[in-house]
Design a protein around this motif. Structure first.
Motif, mmCIF file in Angstrom:
data_model
loop_
_atom_site.group_PDB
_atom_site.id
_atom_site.type_symbol
_atom_site.label_atom_id
_atom_site.label_comp_id
_atom_site.label_asym_id
_atom_site.label_seq_id
_atom_site.Cartn_x
_atom_site.Cartn_y
_atom_site.Cartn_z
ATOM 1 N N ALA A 105 -4.150 4.424 4.005
ATOM 2 C CA ALA A 105 -3.998 4.705 3.116
ATOM 3 C C ALA A 105 -4.773 6.229 3.550
ATOM 4 O O ALA A 105 -3.824 7.212 2.973
ATOM 5 C CB ALA A 105 -5.144 4.616 2.985
ATOM 6 N N LEU B 273 0.758 -1.079 0.244
ATOM 7 C CA LEU B 273 -0.485 0.085 0.031
ATOM 8 C C LEU B 273 0.924 0.978 -0.081
ATOM 9 O O LEU B 273 0.801 1.953 -0.422
ATOM 10 C CB LEU B 273 -0.750 -0.042 1.153
ATOM 11 C CG LEU B 273 -1.818 1.577 1.818
ATOM 12 C CD1 LEU B 273 -2.598 1.548 0.534
ATOM 13 C CD2 LEU B 273 -2.141 0.675 2.268
ATOM 14 N N VAL C 13 -8.204 5.060 -3.123
ATOM 15 C CA VAL C 13 -7.597 3.512 -2.651
ATOM 16 C C VAL C 13 -8.171 3.071 -0.952
ATOM 17 O O VAL C 13 -8.702 2.444 -1.044
ATOM 18 C CB VAL C 13 -6.270 3.682 -2.484
ATOM 19 C CG1 VAL C 13 -5.995 2.067 -1.589
ATOM 20 C CG2 VAL C 13 -5.415 3.359 -4.082
ATOM 21 N N SER C 14 -8.186 3.687 0.324
ATOM 22 C CA SER C 14 -9.117 3.949 1.294
ATOM 23 C C SER C 14 -10.221 3.456 1.103
ATOM 24 O O SER C 14 -10.132 3.013 1.782
ATOM 25 C CB SER C 14 -8.450 5.517 2.468
ATOM 26 O OG SER C 14 -9.323 5.396 3.675
ATOM 27 N N SER D 258 -7.836 0.735 5.021
ATOM 28 C CA SER D 258 -7.897 2.044 4.866
ATOM 29 C C SER D 258 -7.728 3.083 5.371
ATOM 30 O O SER D 258 -7.600 4.481 4.999
ATOM 31 C CB SER D 258 -9.763 2.028 4.355
ATOM 32 O OG SER D 258 -9.768 1.563 6.198
ATOM 33 N N LEU E 14 -8.629 -5.048 5.464
ATOM 34 C CA LEU E 14 -8.792 -3.866 4.698
ATOM 35 C C LEU E 14 -9.081 -2.717 5.047
ATOM 36 O O LEU E 14 -8.963 -2.211 4.625
ATOM 37 C CB LEU E 14 -9.863 -4.841 3.765
ATOM 38 C CG LEU E 14 -9.969 -5.803 3.042
ATOM 39 C CD1 LEU E 14 -10.295 -6.200 1.944
ATOM 40 C CD2 LEU E 14 -8.583 -5.198 1.386
ATOM 41 N N GLN F 184 -5.784 0.599 -8.056
ATOM 42 C CA GLN F 184 -4.167 0.170 -7.568
ATOM 43 C C GLN F 184 -4.884 -0.165 -6.545
ATOM 44 O O GLN F 184 -4.552 -0.696 -5.828
ATOM 45 C CB GLN F 184 -4.241 2.171 -6.776
ATOM 46 C CG GLN F 184 -3.090 2.631 -7.752
ATOM 47 C CD GLN F 184 -4.656 3.917 -8.596
ATOM 48 O OE1 GLN F 184 -5.200 3.614 -9.033
ATOM 49 N NE2 GLN F 184 -3.609 5.040 -9.424
ATOM 50 N N ALA F 185 -6.506 -0.077 -6.583
ATOM 51 C CA ALA F 185 -7.161 -1.139 -4.847
ATOM 52 C C ALA F 185 -7.439 -1.824 -5.654
ATOM 53 O O ALA F 185 -7.336 -2.904 -4.748
ATOM 54 C CB ALA F 185 -8.558 0.149 -4.476
ATOM 55 N N VAL G 97 -13.470 -0.115 -8.575
ATOM 56 C CA VAL G 97 -12.768 0.458 -7.615
ATOM 57 C C VAL G 97 -11.327 0.666 -8.430
ATOM 58 O O VAL G 97 -10.896 0.222 -10.058
ATOM 59 C CB VAL G 97 -12.295 -0.999 -6.617
ATOM 60 C CG1 VAL G 97 -13.102 -1.277 -5.787
ATOM 61 C CG2 VAL G 97 -11.391 -2.084 -7.678
ATOM 62 N N SER G 98 -10.675 1.327 -8.017
ATOM 63 C CA SER G 98 -9.602 1.709 -8.106
ATOM 64 C C SER G 98 -8.561 1.040 -9.048
ATOM 65 O O SER G 98 -8.748 -0.190 -8.419
ATOM 66 C CB SER G 98 -8.551 2.953 -7.617
ATOM 67 O OG SER G 98 -8.350 2.375 -6.835
ATOM 68 N N ASP H 14 -11.821 2.992 -1.810
ATOM 69 C CA ASP H 14 -12.349 1.974 -1.844
ATOM 70 C C ASP H 14 -12.433 0.301 -0.774
ATOM 71 O O ASP H 14 -13.640 -0.525 -1.003
ATOM 72 C CB ASP H 14 -10.864 1.098 -3.477
ATOM 73 C CG ASP H 14 -11.682 2.402 -4.093
ATOM 74 O OD1 ASP H 14 -12.629 2.976 -4.258
ATOM 75 O OD2 ASP H 14 -11.123 2.310 -4.937
ATOM 76 N N LEU H 15 -11.277 0.514 -0.285
ATOM 77 C CA LEU H 15 -10.661 -0.616 0.787
ATOM 78 C C LEU H 15 -11.640 -0.861 1.174
ATOM 79 O O LEU H 15 -12.452 -1.996 1.363
ATOM 80 C CB LEU H 15 -9.376 -0.932 1.017
ATOM 81 C CG LEU H 15 -8.495 -0.293 -0.113
ATOM 82 C CD1 LEU H 15 -6.915 -0.911 0.478
ATOM 83 C CD2 LEU H 15 -8.164 -2.549 -0.584
#
Length: 272
Positions: free
Chosen positions: A110, A20, A34-35, A107, A103, A80-81, A77-78, A37-38
């Motif tokens: 992140a 991450l 990302v946060s 998050s 997760l 990256q995620a 989701v992105s 999304d996770l």
């Protein structure tokens, strides 16, 4: 929260945290995305037992688990995620719930990263909001009322913190409303620990009768750093019942140098 993981789950969290940090390094916007999304996926896994069991089943080939993640979450989701999620489901987990908890933990990390050099302010704001919830029964009831929708509670948080706190703080408080912890206060305390860990710090709650001036905070933080071998973030609670002196709680350790503590100790000796 990392201390709640054991064995293979702890190893997985440590590896994923490193991934991450590499993935979102230097980009607060990506870290915040990302946060979200996770955390969203963590919430989904807690509500979908079949999906949760499949992606944590060690008897299923990692490629099959990753394929399902691509099928279910691809485009939602992105990138990256999605990469982090593919890595996460390829690993071994001691308990099925560990993946969702991991997760949620990631998050929080992140969002701490998204705060950049304001991470210490983030930790302070989390603590201050937790104190406000603790000391304000009407606010506590509003945030815990099962009759109120999550959206309604999130809007209340936004109204309270808009323009007064970091975006990362507001996001974490909203996450605390729907995370894995039983109350908002417990969630915020855990999130602050994660924020401190991400900065390689400990967290100490300091109870005093009157607020400490900055030079005394600096001196106390320095003394605790020397004692515990790493920087320590101070949560200062003004509590008139301590009468005078300082009470420090850090982890399982309690250092009680308050007048009330000494009086209580003397009372116990007399009674004994």
């Amino acid at each position: 929260m990392t201390s709640d993981f054991r064995g293979a789950s702890a190893d997985a969290v440590a590896t994923l945290t490193g991934e991450l940090e590499t993935t979102v390094s230097g980009s607060p916007e990506v870290a915040a995305q990302v946060s979200g999304d996770l955390f969203s996926v963590a919430t989904t896994l807690r509500g979908e037992a079949t999906l949760r069991r499949f992606v944590t089943d060690a008897s299923v080939a990692p490629q099959a688990r990753q394929g399902l993640v691509d099928q279910v979450l691809g485009g939602k989701v992105s990138e990256q995620a999605l990469g982090l999620l593919r890595s996460a489901v390829s690993r071994r987990w001691v308990k099925t719930r560990d993946l969702a908890d991991a997760l949620e933990h990631l998050s929080v990390v992140a969002l701490v990263i998204s705060a950049g050099d304001q991470a210490s302010r983030l930790a302070d704001e989390l603590f201050e909001f937790a104190q406000a919830v603790k000391e304000n029964p009407s606010l506590r009831d509003a945030l815990s009322d099962p009759a109120r929708s999550h959206h309604d509670k999130a809007r209340l948080v936004d109204d309270l913190l808009a323009g007064k706190a970091l975006p990362a703080t507001s996001s974490l408080v909203v996450q605390a409303l729907g995370g894995s912890h039983r109350t908002v206060g417990v969630a915020l305390a855990e999130y602050q620990k994660v924020a401190a860990e991400a900065q390689h710090q400990g967290v100490a709650t300091v109870r005093v009768a009157h607020d400490l001036p900055e030079h005394e905070r600096t001196r106390l933080a320095g003394a605790l750093e020397r004692q515990y071998g790493r920087p320590v973030h101070l949560n200062v609670v003004v509590d008139p019942s301590v009468l005078g002196g300082v009470r420090v709680e850090i982890g399982d350790d309690v250092i009680d140098g308050t007048i009330s503590g000494r009086l209580e100790d003397a009372r116990r000796r007399l009674v004994g």
